[in-house]
Enzyme design. Structure first.
Site, short mmCIF file in Angstrom:
data_model
loop_
_atom_site.label_atom_id
_atom_site.label_comp_id
_atom_site.label_asym_id
_atom_site.label_seq_id
_atom_site.Cartn_x
_atom_site.Cartn_y
_atom_site.Cartn_z
N GLU A 3 0.84 -1.18 0.00
CA GLU A 3 0.00 0.00 0.00
C GLU A 3 0.89 1.25 0.00
O GLU A 3 2.11 1.17 0.19
CB GLU A 3 -0.91 -0.02 1.23
CG GLU A 3 -1.88 -1.19 1.27
CD GLU A 3 -3.16 -0.93 0.49
OE1 GLU A 3 -3.26 0.11 -0.19
OE2 GLU A 3 -4.06 -1.78 0.55
N LYS A 61 1.39 4.59 -5.57
CA LYS A 61 2.23 3.44 -5.26
C LYS A 61 3.39 3.30 -6.25
O LYS A 61 4.10 2.31 -6.23
CB LYS A 61 1.38 2.16 -5.27
CG LYS A 61 0.21 2.19 -4.30
CD LYS A 61 -0.61 0.92 -4.41
CE LYS A 61 -1.88 1.02 -3.59
NZ LYS A 61 -2.70 -0.21 -3.69
N ARG A 306 -13.17 -8.64 -4.48
CA ARG A 306 -12.49 -8.46 -3.21
C ARG A 306 -13.54 -8.47 -2.11
O ARG A 306 -14.59 -9.05 -2.27
CB ARG A 306 -11.70 -7.13 -3.22
CG ARG A 306 -10.52 -7.14 -4.16
CD ARG A 306 -9.78 -5.82 -4.12
NE ARG A 306 -10.06 -5.03 -5.30
CZ ARG A 306 -9.44 -3.91 -5.62
NH1 ARG A 306 -8.49 -3.45 -4.84
NH2 ARG A 306 -9.74 -3.23 -6.70
#
Length: 323
Positions: A3, A61, A306
């Site tokens: 993350e 990221k 997810r």
């Protein structure tokens, strides 16, 4: 996947060791780790040997090191006379990528893929090593291009209005000083989608992954299915500030969980183990409701292949929520 706070831990750790140093030699031990460099191993090495690492930059990221031509720097301070990097070394860490600073007498790691030998500097390790067990990550050289808004490319020690081409398509992240809430809110209101889908859209706001989206929505008392075109400005400000704060908290904890010579991303900072309020807490009491004397348990629902974690009491599903 790592993350944003984990990648920022890497940036902060790495910049103090490599900034201003010359890449004197490159050893590619596994070509699979530079597969994203389409022109192959020789071109990869040719772009890097003799280059000076100008900085370490992050947006969302994405992580890259702008490179300067050593020959053009003789007798001049780096960037002191208008020198700008034309290319950058991009690092995609994947699920198991590590960037390690090591002395040359330290034995090679089992999954060492690429070794960079850096110019000598007092008290500094001489090698930067890319280690990747699963080989989902990789390194490649990319062009530096102007930013579309004229602002800095990302978080850096010496910000420039340039960005690695491979990262130019993503929006700024909530930790970026140049992040514009007004621009974010205008774009958010034009979307006809659910709030969490919008937060995960890297073209709208970068760096917010599944875990941080759940945590930010819990902190803001908003459900993931809230339609974006119904969101009030104050609600959007609340969820963005919540995302920013939860990432700062994670960064503060994650930044103390890594040795400064072992710049590492493993997908979970120390913050995850002790401070999550929603993500991964299915069936456990909602901390906020419990503090108010209300019985409520965190619920997990399927979301975009997810999971989403919410409290049904303090994060009620909107009646017109379609996502």
């Amino acid at each position: 996947m790592p993350e944003l706070p984990e990648v920022e831990v890497v940036r902060r750790g790495l910049v103090s060791w490599v900034r201003g140093r010359t890449i004197e030699a490159v050893d590619v031990l596994d070509p699979r780790s530079i597969r994203r460099h389409a022109l192959g191993t020789e071109d990869f090495i040719g772009n890097l040997e003799g280059a000076v690492v100008a900085d370490v930059v992050r947006r969302g990221k994405f992580l890259w090191m702008p490179l300067l031509d050593r020959a053009g720097l003789q007798g001049r301070q780096m960037n002191g006379s208008g020198d700008v990097p034309a290319v950058a070394l991009m690092a995609h860490l994947g699920m198991s990528g590590q960037l390690l600073m090591q002395d040359r007498d330290v034995p090679d790691e089992k999954h060492l893929k690429v070794r960079f030998r850096l110019s000598r500097s007092d008290g500094m390790p001489e090698q930067l090593r890319f280690v990747d067990q699963r080989i989902f990550g990789g390194l490649f050289v990319t062009a530096m291009v102007p930013t579309d808004d004229g602002g800095p490319g990302g978080l850096a020690e010496s910000p420039l209005a340039l960005i690695a081409e491979e990262a130019a398509h993503i929006a700024r992240d909530p930790l970026d000083p140049a992040f514009s809430f007004d621009l974010f809110f205008r774009r958010l209101r034009k979307r006809k989608t659910g709030l969490k889908r919008a937060l995960l859209d890297q073209g709208l706001v970068s760096g917010i992954g599944n875990i941080y989206a759940d945590e930010a929505l819990w902190a803001a008392k908003l459900h993931y299915a809230r339609p974006t075109d119904t969101l009030r400005r104050a609600e959007a400000e609340r969820v963005l500030e919540s995302a920013r704060q939860v990432m700062l908290d994670a960064l503060a904890a994650g930044g103390t969980s890594f040795d400064s010579l072992y710049v590492n991303v493993n997908g979970a900072s120390g913050y995850f183990d002790r401070s999550l309020n929603a993500y991964g807490r299915e069936g456990e009491p909602c901390k906020r409701c419990a503090a108010a004397g209300i019985h409520a348990t965190i619920r997990r629902e399927q979301f975009m292949n997810r999971s989403s974690h919410t409290c049904p009491v303090c994060q009620p599903r909107p009646r017109n929520g379609r996502w």
